[in-house]
Design a protein around this motif. Structure first.
Motif, mmCIF file in Angstrom:
data_model
loop_
_atom_site.group_PDB
_atom_site.id
_atom_site.type_symbol
_atom_site.label_atom_id
_atom_site.label_comp_id
_atom_site.label_asym_id
_atom_site.label_seq_id
_atom_site.Cartn_x
_atom_site.Cartn_y
_atom_site.Cartn_z
ATOM 1 N N ARG A 1 1.128 -1.136 0.087
ATOM 2 C CA ARG A 1 0.184 0.180 -0.290
ATOM 3 C C ARG A 1 0.975 1.339 -0.052
ATOM 4 O O ARG A 1 1.790 1.063 0.570
ATOM 5 N N VAL A 2 0.156 2.355 -0.466
ATOM 6 C CA VAL A 2 0.695 3.863 -0.337
ATOM 7 C C VAL A 2 0.211 4.399 0.700
ATOM 8 O O VAL A 2 -0.788 4.395 0.965
ATOM 9 N N PRO A 3 1.176 4.223 1.325
ATOM 10 C CA PRO A 3 0.049 4.810 2.829
ATOM 11 C C PRO A 3 -0.049 6.820 3.002
ATOM 12 O O PRO A 3 0.481 7.444 1.915
ATOM 13 N N PRO A 4 -1.516 7.203 3.014
ATOM 14 C CA PRO A 4 -1.768 8.415 3.221
ATOM 15 C C PRO A 4 -1.110 9.750 3.643
ATOM 16 O O PRO A 4 -0.117 9.129 4.520
ATOM 17 N N PHE A 5 -1.314 10.018 2.815
ATOM 18 C CA PHE A 5 -0.146 11.688 3.198
ATOM 19 C C PHE A 5 -0.609 12.297 4.998
ATOM 20 O O PHE A 5 0.969 12.408 5.793
ATOM 21 N N GLU A 6 -1.176 12.010 6.004
ATOM 22 C CA GLU A 6 -1.676 12.292 7.106
ATOM 23 C C GLU A 6 -0.682 10.882 7.987
ATOM 24 O O GLU A 6 -0.247 11.675 9.385
ATOM 25 N N GLU A 7 -0.368 9.862 7.168
ATOM 26 C CA GLU A 7 0.147 8.675 7.947
ATOM 27 C C GLU A 7 1.558 8.761 7.786
ATOM 28 O O GLU A 7 1.567 8.372 9.107
ATOM 29 N N VAL A 8 2.397 9.473 7.373
ATOM 30 C CA VAL A 8 3.533 9.652 7.145
ATOM 31 C C VAL A 8 4.021 11.404 6.930
ATOM 32 O O VAL A 8 5.224 11.364 6.917
ATOM 33 N N LYS A 9 2.927 12.126 7.178
ATOM 34 C CA LYS A 9 3.552 13.796 7.536
ATOM 35 C C LYS A 9 5.040 14.008 8.192
ATOM 36 O O LYS A 9 5.960 14.071 7.915
ATOM 37 N N ALA A 10 5.113 13.091 9.291
ATOM 38 C CA ALA A 10 6.772 13.072 9.431
ATOM 39 C C ALA A 10 7.796 13.043 9.305
ATOM 40 O O ALA A 10 9.022 14.141 8.474
ATOM 41 N N GLU A 11 7.360 11.527 8.391
ATOM 42 C CA GLU A 11 8.673 11.293 7.251
ATOM 43 C C GLU A 11 8.549 12.308 6.687
ATOM 44 O O GLU A 11 9.884 12.279 6.103
ATOM 45 N N VAL A 12 7.916 12.486 5.758
ATOM 46 C CA VAL A 12 7.631 12.939 4.489
ATOM 47 C C VAL A 12 8.526 14.844 5.184
ATOM 48 O O VAL A 12 9.427 15.370 4.184
ATOM 49 N N GLU A 13 7.958 14.762 6.453
ATOM 50 C CA GLU A 13 9.221 16.613 6.388
ATOM 51 C C GLU A 13 10.043 16.710 7.143
ATOM 52 O O GLU A 13 11.142 17.276 6.518
ATOM 53 N N GLY A 14 10.407 15.030 7.275
ATOM 54 C CA GLY A 14 12.652 14.395 7.851
ATOM 55 C C GLY A 14 12.669 14.802 6.052
ATOM 56 O O GLY A 14 14.324 14.869 5.710
ATOM 57 N N ARG A 15 12.000 14.488 4.923
ATOM 58 C CA ARG A 15 12.535 14.417 3.941
ATOM 59 C C ARG A 15 12.735 15.350 3.033
ATOM 60 O O ARG A 15 13.740 15.641 2.392
ATOM 61 N N ALA A 16 12.189 15.924 2.727
ATOM 62 C CA ALA A 16 11.890 17.353 2.445
ATOM 63 C C ALA A 16 12.616 18.299 3.250
ATOM 64 O O ALA A 16 13.171 19.307 2.325
ATOM 65 N N LEU A 17 12.997 18.495 4.490
ATOM 66 C CA LEU A 17 13.693 19.856 4.428
ATOM 67 C C LEU A 17 15.234 19.838 4.603
ATOM 68 O O LEU A 17 15.354 21.093 3.921
ATOM 69 N N PRO A 18 16.270 18.699 4.074
ATOM 70 C CA PRO A 18 16.838 19.024 3.494
ATOM 71 C C PRO A 18 16.705 19.779 2.366
ATOM 72 O O PRO A 18 17.553 19.906 2.058
ATOM 73 N N GLN A 19 16.013 19.076 1.422
ATOM 74 C CA GLN A 19 15.477 19.932 -0.034
ATOM 75 C C GLN A 19 14.796 20.917 -0.077
ATOM 76 O O GLN A 19 15.611 22.016 -0.551
ATOM 77 N N PHE A 20 14.302 21.590 1.545
ATOM 78 C CA PHE A 20 14.373 22.960 1.624
ATOM 79 C C PHE A 20 14.909 23.653 2.148
ATOM 80 O O PHE A 20 15.200 25.063 1.493
#
Length: 262
Positions: free
Chosen positions: A217-236
């Protein structure tokens, strides 16, 4: 004030700040009065050495001045970047959702199984008879599990480390299992409670039981929001840095005069 010398003093705040940078074992040593006195003396010695070096004019030597400028440059660049990152803040909800959408496949979770196993091991130099005996024992274990006997009870008579965990191997995905034949047998089970046939491993025979299944499955955004932020922050942060560099280059009328090689 905790120390003085001809030219200055050591304050208690300076002592605390300096000793806090020590590794933990050394810091404990200097928490006692005798240790603190020794540490203050070492701080004064360092000040006296620096004072003497300046008296001799060593701080004006070109090599030292160059190193001082390089150190200052590194420190102020670090401070500038930290200030820019603070000003940029953290990525907002909209930016995080955009990152999630662009990298959705990276958050995909593979099919996972919660497995039980009963292992019958044989020695590395096992004879054909010993191997046959081990296989027969594993087949009896399989029959007992298929008949509904509790996994924990059957596994307690096996040889695997999982015997102390009620026979459970825990959650596994493909490639988590050490043996390809064991993986094929496990992922070939379709219904919860189903038991495999006997599977030959490197040094034994196994029987696996499916306890639970989680589909890919691909979990919804709300479920992995913390992981998304952890990955996006260096790019940001990288984008903030690139914007700063572009702004400075534009304002600085930068030119590079090295011609391209033919």
């Amino acid at each position: 004030m905790v120390g003085r010398y001809d030219g200055g003093v050591i304050t208690e705040a300076e002592l605390i700040a300096e000793s806090s940078r020590l590794p933990s074992p050394l810091r404990e040593q200097f928490e006692r009065p005798a240790g603190q006195r020794e540490f203050v003396r070492s701080m004064i010695d360092k000040r006296l050495l620096a004072q003497e070096a300046r008296t001799r004019g060593l701080h004006l030597e070109q090599d030292i001045q160059k190193q001082v400028r390089e150190l200052e440059e590194r420190l102020i660049i670090q401070a500038l970047l930290a200030a820019e990152e603070k000003a940029a803040g953290r990525p907002g909800e909209e930016q995080l959702r955009a990152y999630y959408t662009q990298h959705r496949d990276e958050f995909a979770q593979p099919e996972r199984l919660r497995l039980g196993r009963v292992l019958v091991a044989f020695p590395a130099e096992a004879t054909a008879a010993q191997r046959a005996q081990a296989k027969q024992k594993a087949e009896r274990f399989a029959q007992r599990l298929k008949a509904g006997e509790a996994l924990a009870k059957v596994a307690a008579e096996g040889d695997g480390t999982e015997k102390t965990q009620g026979g459970e191997l825990g959650w596994v995905a493909r490639a988590d299992l050490p043996d390809r034949q064991l993986e094929d047998a496990a992922f070939g089970l379709k219904t919860v409670g189903q038991v495999s046939g006997v599977v030959a491993e490197g040094r034994g025979y196994s029987v696996v039981q499916l306890l639970e299944r989680r589909e890919a499955r691909v979990p919804p955004f709300e479920e992995v929001k913390a992981e998304v932020e952890g990955r996006a922050l260096p790019q940001f942060k990288k984008k903030a840095f690139e914007a700063l560099i572009a702004r400075l280059r534009s304002a600085g009328a930068v030119e590079v005069d090295i011609p391209a090689r033919p």
